[in-house]
Design an enzyme around this catalytic site. Structure first.
Site, PDB file in Angstrom:
ATOM      1  N   GLY A   9      33.653  -7.738  -7.174  1.00  0.00           N
ATOM      2  CA  GLY A   9      34.250  -6.890  -6.153  1.00  0.00           C
ATOM      3  C   GLY A   9      35.633  -6.434  -6.564  1.00  0.00           C
ATOM      4  N   SER A  10      36.497  -6.211  -5.586  1.00  0.00           N
ATOM      5  CA  SER A  10      37.813  -5.641  -5.849  1.00  0.00           C
ATOM      6  C   SER A  10      38.771  -6.699  -6.388  1.00  0.00           C
ATOM      7  CB  SER A  10      38.393  -5.039  -4.567  1.00  0.00           C
ATOM      8  OG  SER A  10      38.784  -6.067  -3.671  1.00  0.00           O
ATOM      9  N   GLU A  35      34.361 -10.769 -11.549  1.00  0.00           N
ATOM     10  CA  GLU A  35      34.080  -9.483 -12.203  1.00  0.00           C
ATOM     11  C   GLU A  35      34.656  -8.424 -11.287  1.00  0.00           C
ATOM     12  OE1 GLU A  35      33.480  -6.208 -13.165  1.00  0.00           O
ATOM     13  OE2 GLU A  35      31.592  -6.402 -12.061  1.00  0.00           O
ATOM     14  N   LEU A  36      35.774  -7.824 -11.715  1.00  0.00           N
ATOM     15  CA  LEU A  36      36.606  -7.072 -10.785  1.00  0.00           C
ATOM     16  C   LEU A  36      36.770  -5.596 -11.118  1.00  0.00           C
ATOM     17  CD1 LEU A  36      39.392  -9.791 -10.385  1.00  0.00           C
ATOM     18  CD2 LEU A  36      37.318  -9.473  -9.015  1.00  0.00           C
ATOM     19  N   CYS A  48      31.524  -0.413 -11.587  1.00  0.00           N
ATOM     20  CA  CYS A  48      32.707  -1.064 -12.172  1.00  0.00           C
ATOM     21  C   CYS A  48      33.042  -0.513 -13.549  1.00  0.00           C
ATOM     22  CB  CYS A  48      32.471  -2.571 -12.282  1.00  0.00           C
ATOM     23  SG  CYS A  48      32.234  -3.393 -10.709  1.00  0.00           S
TER      24      CYS A  48
END
Length: 473
Positions: free
Chosen positions: A227-228, A247-248, A281
């Site tokens: 996400g963010s 995992e950003l 992403c």
């Protein structure tokens, strides 16, 4: 109207706190989902803790069989998954079909990896006290895995949490994005049907504050979050466990040198920048082009952008569907307008109708503009010329993110230079940063996260190494 209960310890549970999920394209209601209470979350933690004791004892062949059965059930329900992805996320049909196929593959890869969780034997007689001793290292499940997923790939990213968790014998609590919960709830139902112990399976739709409570609970052995950056790093600071995978995302960059196949590079850049409305992403966001080929590549990018079909995601001909909401689209449009006010030129797209944003190509941008230095998560790319290859590599690195980068060149020395200098998790030579196959180690550096996904690598995150020392008796 369809009503979707949550899954708490293997049982579907309805609550009075419900909200409507709407199709991002039409705005029409597609169903209601039940939001969990604090009591539901506590129940899920209690049952998961008990379930983890059971799943830890499942032999590898049994875990593999459950995952293979899950893949079979997902294949049977393939069209239902596709329809849900279109309806809840506004994903164009071809993308929804692609995600469903990938999700099934992710589960099958997890099944394969479940029987490959090895260890090692370490001779300890390197020093005098170790004479007559041998060490055996084996990996054991952490217990309860909390998987938190975003809206953009609600099925496949759920499988990247659930598949490795099951493969390594953990209980799984899955928290899908509030905007796109249905595909994860169906996945949870099918995992139960496949035979995983019910107490080890929960799929919870809850508020962000409740997700933080979950992450901070000491009964959680591993947090796997996609996400963010702001939310991810905050969760990491609150998590009680030492196992946190983040995992950003990032602001994916491409370098196109003059020796590359420009036609292929242009096609892939458009695909990577505008597919799924740029809500990926590893979307292409920043494009750096060798000056001798800058003008012809830009012209080709504009031609390809003009040919895209934008509209109803249910139409098989649609290339670009809606963004997840009108608010998200308005925010993306503001970034375009801000860049133009600061001196950039909008050469294509940028018009907004509801949640449909016409794919935008910007030139004349600078590194400090939000369209470059932030993750736009929208169908926006910037195109910038460079003179020296080293200059382009430095420009890619001028970012707080470091997920993946693509480099188009046929020169091996340049490829090796890029690989050794680019501060990213993956360097892709001859393609865009949007390239990913589901068995590869996937993740980033800097603000793009920590740890790696991909079933084999996620299993390492979801297990602990334990050593036994045997001394001659």
């Amino acid at each position: 109207m369809d009503e979707w209960p949550c899954i708490v310890g293997g049982r579907e549970r309805k609550t009075d706190d419900r909200y409507v999920i709407r199709n991002p394209f039409s705005g029409n209601s597609i169903g209601q989902v039940c939001r969990c209470s604090g009591a539901d979350i506590e129940d899920s933690l209690q049952t998961a803790t008990a379930g983890a004791a059971e799943t830890a004892l499942l032999p590898a062949h049994r875990r593999a069989a459950i995952l293979r059965r899950l893949a079979e059930l997902m294949t049977t329900h393939r069209e239902e998954f596709v329809s849900l992805l279109i309806a809840e996320g506004g994903k164009p049909r071809r993308n929804a079909e692609g995600e469903t196929a990938r999700a099934i593959e992710t589960i099958l890869i997890s099944a394969e990896e479940s029987v490959r969780i090895g260890g090692e034997v370490i001779p300890l007689d390197r020093t005098v006290p170790g004479e007559g001793c041998v060490g055996i290292v084996q990996r054991f499940p952490v217990g309860v895995v909390l998987g938190i997923t975003p809206f953009n790939f609600p099925l496949n990213l759920a499988c990247h949490k659930l598949g490795p968790a099951v493969a390594s014998g953990n209980a799984i609590i899955l928290k899908p994005a509030s905007a796109t919960p249905f595909s994860s709830l169906l996945l949870g139902r099918l995992l139960l049907e496949a035979g995983y112990p019910p107490s080890a399976v929960s799929v919870l739709v809850c508020r962000p504050d409740d997700a933080e409570v979950l992450a901070a609970d000491p009964r959680i052995g591993c947090v796997s979050f996609t996400g963010s950056p702001d939310v991810g790093w905050r969760l990491r600071s609150r998590a009680s466990c030492g196992k946190v995978t983040l995992e950003l995302g990032g602001n994916g960059a491409v370098i196109v040198h003059e020796d590359s196949d420009l036609s292929r590079a242009a096609f892939r850049i458009i695909e990577g920048g505008f597919s799924q409305a740029g809500q990926v992403c590893i979307s292409v966001q920043r494009v750096f082009v060798h000056r001798p080929v800058y003008e012809p590549l830009l012209a080709r990018l504009c031609e390809l952008a003009d040919a895209l079909v934008i509209g109803d995601p249910a139409d098989p001909k649609t290339d670009v569907g809606p963004m997840i909401s009108e608010e998200a689209a308005q925010h993306a449009l503001k970034r375009i307008n801000d860049a133009c006010t600061a001196g950039a030129t909008l050469v294509r797209g940028g018009t907004l109708t509801g949640s449909l944003l016409q794919p935008a190509i910007l030139t004349g941008t600078s590194g400090g503009m939000e369209v470059n230095c932030r993750e736009v998560f929208a169908p926006i790319i910037t195109v910038t010329p460079y003179d020296r290859f080293e200059e382009a590599v430095d420009a890619v690195n001028d970012s707080v993110y470091g997920l993946q980068a693509g480099v188009f060149t046929r020169d091996l020395s340049r490829a090796r230079y890029a690989f050794s200098r680019l501060a990213v998790g993956t360097v892709i030579i001859g393609d865009i940063p949007t390239f990913r196959v589901d068995m590869m180690p996937y993740g980033g550096v800097k603000r793009s996260g920590c740890g790696r996904e991909g079933p084999r690598y996620a299993i390492e995150e979801m297990t602990d190494a334990r050593m036994m020392v045997i001394r001659d008796l």
